[in-house]
Design a protein around this motif. Structure first.
Motif, PDB file in Angstrom:
ATOM      1  N   ALA B  87       1.361  -0.763  -0.030  1.00 26.71           N
ATOM      2  CA  ALA B  87      -0.273  -0.186   0.270  1.00 26.71           C
ATOM      3  C   ALA B  87       0.770   1.505  -0.308  1.00 26.71           C
ATOM      4  CB  ALA B  87      -1.309   0.057   1.092  1.00 26.71           C
ATOM      5  N   LEU B  88       1.961   1.517  -0.771  1.00 27.07           N
ATOM      6  CA  LEU B  88       2.373   2.542  -0.756  1.00 27.07           C
ATOM      7  C   LEU B  88       1.696   3.317  -1.587  1.00 27.07           C
ATOM      8  CD1 LEU B  88       6.269   1.265  -1.849  1.00 27.07           C
ATOM      9  CD2 LEU B  88       5.165   1.632   0.136  1.00 27.07           C
ATOM     10  N   PHE B  89       2.241   4.501  -1.617  1.00 27.01           N
ATOM     11  CA  PHE B  89       1.122   6.060  -2.326  1.00 27.01           C
ATOM     12  C   PHE B  89       2.075   6.449  -3.573  1.00 27.01           C
ATOM     13  CE2 PHE B  89       0.656   7.832   2.626  1.00 27.01           C
ATOM     14  CZ  PHE B  89      -0.593   6.980   2.480  1.00 27.01           C
ATOM     15  N   PRO B  90       1.083   6.097  -4.885  1.00 27.94           N
ATOM     16  CA  PRO B  90       1.778   5.218  -6.051  1.00 27.94           C
ATOM     17  C   PRO B  90       1.956   7.469  -6.190  1.00 27.94           C
ATOM     18  CG  PRO B  90      -0.768   5.215  -6.087  1.00 27.94           C
ATOM     19  CD  PRO B  90       0.210   5.524  -4.281  1.00 27.94           C
ATOM     20  N   HIS B  91       1.740   8.085  -5.959  1.00 29.29           N
ATOM     21  CA  HIS B  91       1.943   9.750  -6.363  1.00 29.29           C
ATOM     22  C   HIS B  91       3.144  10.095  -5.416  1.00 29.29           C
ATOM     23  CE1 HIS B  91      -0.571   9.551  -2.471  1.00 29.29           C
ATOM     24  NE2 HIS B  91      -0.854  11.189  -2.924  1.00 29.29           N
ATOM     25  N   LEU B  92       2.955   9.801  -4.540  1.00 23.92           N
ATOM     26  CA  LEU B  92       4.552  10.136  -3.552  1.00 23.92           C
ATOM     27  C   LEU B  92       6.094   9.338  -4.371  1.00 23.92           C
ATOM     28  CD1 LEU B  92       2.836  10.673  -0.436  1.00 23.92           C
ATOM     29  CD2 LEU B  92       3.272  12.347  -2.431  1.00 23.92           C
ATOM     30  N   GLN B  96       9.213  10.268   0.012  1.00 25.60           N
ATOM     31  CA  GLN B  96       7.793  11.383   0.665  1.00 25.60           C
ATOM     32  C   GLN B  96       6.982  10.227   1.113  1.00 25.60           C
ATOM     33  OE1 GLN B  96       6.554  12.496  -3.256  1.00 25.60           O
ATOM     34  NE2 GLN B  96       6.669  14.969  -2.900  1.00 25.60           N
TER      35      GLN B  96
END
Lengths: 271, 342
Positions: B87-92, B96
């Motif tokens: 669940a890594l933030f794909p936009h960061l 970040q």
């Protein structure tokens, strides 16, 4: 048999495309471009353009401001009556715009639902620019809210959970994770709603009338001019086609869905 | 160090998760098949799922107490959660992602050997790299508990061994209560100090990996630990052993006592294979046919009709074994554990 079907497909496609394209072409061929530009310079057109830009901008800002949080709540929260709310949001989509105009009159008119309250406050809405804003917002908001709900629903809930465990408050989760991930879909829905709002006609003419420089938007000006000066009506129509084409091109060119596509291209989930 | 105390009941769709467990500054693995409620336990600890009743506390801090109506919000629990699929933030960027909850990234990125990836987006990383980013992110806020949901599931088999060893060292170094969820008993045994077997939301058995292998409480635990479970009827034999007449035909001898309906537990790594019955001390020789061969690094899993054996690929090549071959599977009576049905 197979050849016959192929021929049928080709003919049907050709007819459908011709039917859609021909009227658009006709607008540009009927009148020379020089005359079109001249018609756009007329007072009627300029007034209508200003009214349209102003009312659309205000209405669209309001739709984004209220519609985005509403879509977020409807998309991510489970509450009783959620199905009903979803249906209500889409109801204006299937209503004839004239019905929307009558409904707005019945709400904000002198004898309407909120008539006494508004009267007491000295506020009169029907046949003012505020009425145009309300009509445009009413008609375009379902386009935005529906698209925004679908976009928010598509966000992987684990990302929102992850943000919470990393110390983010719900407001921060919304601002730092949900909004950036939804930016593409929200932009697309916003453009669609804006285009629909600019073209609003039926609800506006009933609820706001068609007073040049006050409530006469571009579509109303087309209607007003098509008997008086058909070339002006054509010119405004041409302007719409240009605006519409620009919006579509902007939508296609902007890499709206890059986050989503990168994310989905990785491993398939297991349990 | 204060323990993580769990004693709660969390209703799921088809069953309730009911758990009473203390986790010290150790790595505790919850093992169970998919759908056994493992992830729900982690979600309840993190505050993402609300138990119907019970208590969740860390030392003096009460995170959830149904009687006192305490339910601390997820953002205030200071739990490091490594999600399944990360669940890594794909936009960061990686950096970040790691600093999302505050804190600095450089030391953690260095410790997990991913400092060169600081500016990369998650979509550009391999499974192993993504796992490290997820762990760095979970540790960045200085959590008091670490939760890991299937941390090895998204890795390909040949990087698994080394990643497991590194994760093991990291968990020892952190000395935090760490709760790890996995469907793979081998991962659990390699990473955890203690293992709990979960089935339909309830703990079947808790113990060290050696305890669970040595004396599984029931056939479910034995199977999950990788054992062959063969059912039959046990009776005392003249030589002081127990003979189990298997439902499948052969008789197995065991040193343990047993009678009546019994399950025989035999681990694949205790079973040896030969072309002809060897003249050795092992009492159990079962003639059987090879169904399939699955290589696992330098070993191979050999599935016979009755049971599964695990032998080295070297032995496999020496004996030139192929599916369809007739072989004799041998194991000692002391390697056959008995679970008498009650």
């Amino acid at each position: 048999m197979r050849a016959a079907f192929s021929a049928f497909l080709a003919v049907a496609t050709a007819v459908a495309l011709a039917f859609l394209v021909l009227p658009v072409v006709a607008i540009f061929t009927r009148v020379p471009p020089g005359d079109l530009l001249h018609a756009l310079g007329q007072d009627v057109t300029r007034d209508a353009l200003l009214v349209s830009l102003k009312t659309s901008a205000i209405a669209h800002a309001a739709v984004l401001l209220f519609g985005t949080p509403a879509a977020w709540v409807i998309a991510r929260k489970r509450f009783p009556g959620r199905g009903l709310v979803l249906a209500l949001v889409e109801l204006p989509l299937v209503l004839p715009p004239a019905v929307a105009g009558i409904a707005l009159l019945a709400t904000f008119g002198r004898v309407g639902l909120l008539g006494n309250e508004l009267d007491a406050l000295g506020i009169q809405i029907p046949f003012t620019q505020a009425a145009v804003v309300l009509a445009v917002a009413f008609v375009e908001s379902p386009f935005y809210v529906r698209g925004a709900i679908a976009t928010f629903e598509a966000i992987d809930g684990t990302l929102l959970d992850a943000a919470r465990t990393l110390g983010a408050t719900p407001a921060r989760v919304f601002a730092r994770v949900a909004l950036p991930l939804a930016a593409g879909g929200l932009g697309a829905a916003s453009a669609l709603a804006l285009a629909r709002g600019l073209g609003e006609f039926g609800a506006t003419i009933i609820f706001a009338g068609s007073l040049q420089g006050v409530t006469q938007t571009l579509p109303l000006a087309i209607y007003a001019q098509f008997e008086a000066d058909f070339d002006t009506a054509l010119a405004i129509s041409a302007l719409f086609i240009v605006i519409g084409a620009l919006l579509l091109v902007a939508l296609k060119l902007y890499p709206w869905f890059r986050f989503v596509s990168i994310f989905r291209s990785r491993f398939a989930p297991s349990t | 160090m204060v323990p993580l105390r769990l004693d709660f009941s969390l209703p799921l769709r088809t069953f309730d998760v009911e758990l009473a467990l203390d986790v010290e500054a150790e790595t505790f693995a919850l093992v169970g098949p998919s759908g056994s409620g493992k992830t729900s336990v982690l979600r309840a600890i993190a505050g993402l799922a609300k138990p119907a009743r019970g208590l969740i506390s860390l030392g003096e801090c009460i995170w959830f107490d149904s009687e006192r109506r305490v339910d601390v919000r997820p953002e205030d629990r200071f739990v490091g959660y490594v999600f399944q699929e990360y669940a890594l933030f794909p936009h960061l960027t990686v950096e970040q992602n790691v600093t999302f909850g505050g804190g600095r990234a450089d030391r953690l990125l260095w410790r997990l050997r991913i400092e060169h990836l600081a500016k990369a987006k998650p979509g550009e990383l391999s499974g192993g790299e993504r796992q490290r980013v997820a762990i760095a992110r979970a540790l960045a806020r200085g959590p008091r508990v670490l939760l890991l949901d299937e941390p090895m599931a998204a890795l390909d088999p040949h990087t698994r061994g080394s990643v497991r060893a590194e994760l093991h060292d990291l968990l020892r170094e952190l000395a935090l209560p760490a709760l790890l969820v996995t469907h793979d008993f081998e991962d659990a045994a390699a990473l955890a100090d203690r293992v709990g077997v979960l089935s339909d939301g309830k703990l079947r058995q808790v113990g060290t990996p050696a305890d669970l292998l040595g004396s599984p409480a029931d056939p479910f635990v034995a199977r999950l630990a990788g054992a062959n479970v063969l059912s039959g009827v046990a009776a005392r034999t003249a030589n002081g052993l127990t003979g189990v007449l298997l439902d499948a035909g052969p008789t197995i001898f065991a040193a343990e006592e047993g009678s009546g309906r019994t399950d025989v537990v035999v681990y694949p790594w205790d079973v040896s294979l030969a072309r002809e019955a060897p003249d050795d001390s092992a009492l159990n020789h079962v003639r059987d046919e090879i169904v399939s061969l699955t290589p696992l690094g330098n070993r191979a899993r050999v599935r016979l009709k009755l049971l599964t054996a695990e032998v080295t690929t070297a032995s496999l090549e020496r004996l030139e074994l192929q599916p369809g071959d007739q072989v004799v599977a041998s194991f000692k009576a002391t390697q056959a554990r008995l679970l008498t049905r009650t």
